[in-house]
Write an enzyme that holds these catalytic residues in place. Sequence first.
Site, mmCIF file in Angstrom:
data_model
loop_
_atom_site.group_PDB
_atom_site.id
_atom_site.type_symbol
_atom_site.label_atom_id
_atom_site.label_comp_id
_atom_site.label_asym_id
_atom_site.label_seq_id
_atom_site.Cartn_x
_atom_site.Cartn_y
_atom_site.Cartn_z
ATOM 1 N N ASP A 199 20.404 -8.603 -31.002
ATOM 2 C CA ASP A 199 20.558 -8.651 -29.546
ATOM 3 C C ASP A 199 21.983 -9.087 -29.228
ATOM 4 O OD1 ASP A 199 20.251 -8.926 -26.839
ATOM 5 O OD2 ASP A 199 18.717 -10.486 -26.933
ATOM 6 N N ASP A 211 20.974 -3.153 -25.450
ATOM 7 C CA ASP A 211 21.714 -3.968 -26.428
ATOM 8 C C ASP A 211 20.801 -4.672 -27.420
ATOM 9 O OD1 ASP A 211 20.593 -5.829 -24.650
ATOM 10 O OD2 ASP A 211 22.182 -7.265 -25.039
ATOM 11 N N GLU A 212 19.639 -4.102 -27.671
ATOM 12 C CA GLU A 212 18.630 -4.812 -28.452
ATOM 13 C C GLU A 212 17.883 -3.823 -29.347
ATOM 14 O OE1 GLU A 212 15.074 -7.625 -26.974
ATOM 15 O OE2 GLU A 212 16.334 -6.775 -25.408
HETATM 16 MG MG LIG Z 1 21.378 -9.265 -25.046
#
Ligand SMILES: [Mg+2]
Length: 452
Positions: free
Chosen positions: A5, A99-100
């Site tokens: 993340d 973003d993960e």
């Molecule tokens: Mg993040």
Amino acid sequence: MLHVDADAFFASVEQRQKPSLASSPVIVGGLGGRGVVATASYEARRFGVGSAMPMATARRRCPQGVFVHPRMEAYRAHSVAIMAVLQRFTDVLEQVSVDEAYLEVGGADHGVHELVSAVAAAVLHETGLRVSVGAGASKLVAKLASTAAKPRGVLVVTRDAEQSFLDALPVTALPGVGPVAAARLTELGIDTVAAVRAQPVRTLERLLGTAGGTSVREMAHGRDARVVTPWRGPKSVSAEQTLEFDTPASQLGPVLDRVLVAAHARLLQAGVGARTVTVRLKDTDFAVVGRAVTVPQATSELGLLRGAAVRALAAVVAATGLDAEEESGAGARLLGVHLGGLSPQEQLSLLPAATPSPARGLPVEPAEGDGAERSPTSSSAPTWRAGADVVHDELGRGWVVRELDAHRAPSGVPEVVVRFEVTGDRSARQRRLPATDPGLHAAEPEPVRALR
Ligand SMILES: [Mg+2]
């Protein structure tokens, strides 16, 4: 498995591409009257600024902050770059947000410490962005581990250490335990995972309902059978129509609509959303021209896709010159719509208040190839969004710090404050320019750059 993340993702991209902000409180979000914070840098979080907070509150808490509009194109490019790095470490990757991602990397604890460090280092090296990485035997534990590691950390929770790791967490750390559930639990002194485990299941069911009680109890014991599920569906769907007659630009609207609806039906069949709409035209000379428009997140909503398709068609028509050839009988022979960037995730509610404002001069999602379509009218100066990329004929690449309207500008005419700098550059120069400076243009974001 691993959970990766990025830390303060949007704000980190801003700090990366605007090096003078590297240690400043940066707040990304809707800057209008009812705007909301999308992401705050860690420096801003120290002032109590957080995601989903009204922008007015953020400004009050952190008056010295740097407030910028989101640049979705830049974030998306960095997202793609991060996922490309992660892909090298596994064949089984599930991207769960911009973003993960979860990575299946085999069950053994052996070598995992080296692996998580290598993943974080590779992402940093190739994108300049920090990620936190958690490792655990399940999605639940891997995600809780990456959260505990934040920011800029890695944490491996081995099977042996799993229960003591979970037990020490506050009950609010468990996914799905919102404020209401948390209040009911803490009222009875059940404020940690250990305390949840100590409860008979019927107590939890009484407080949270049957499903909620069972789920919390399972999580408290680290039981989570979900597997990492890569997207294996189609990468794109498309449709096209060959036209019987060379069709002038002005009559392409209904054709576009038919073709889009056909492509959209395939999208629905695949059960996914699309992020990119490309319109292709073959003209009288059999030249094929395509232009793409990207929407902020994958969607299957026809209205949103239609908006993008209309803009893409306008860009194609302009690129082919068909609009100017209306009289000459030139026209299109084939029109195609291609829906790309397919993904099963439509839930990315990243930007609750980031709808582009049509009153602003800078295109938020420019069609490919027409990034500088700022359209000043003779009566009003162009307006510039804080944070936006610009390029100046003499001064080079920079970004808009703020606009000064005529009342606030010392010169008495609208001005724009621009900071000239690029990724990795430590010599930012700030200049105040007339908003109508003919040398100043909107620019595409810089590409993702590796650390040097
Ligand atoms: Mg993040």
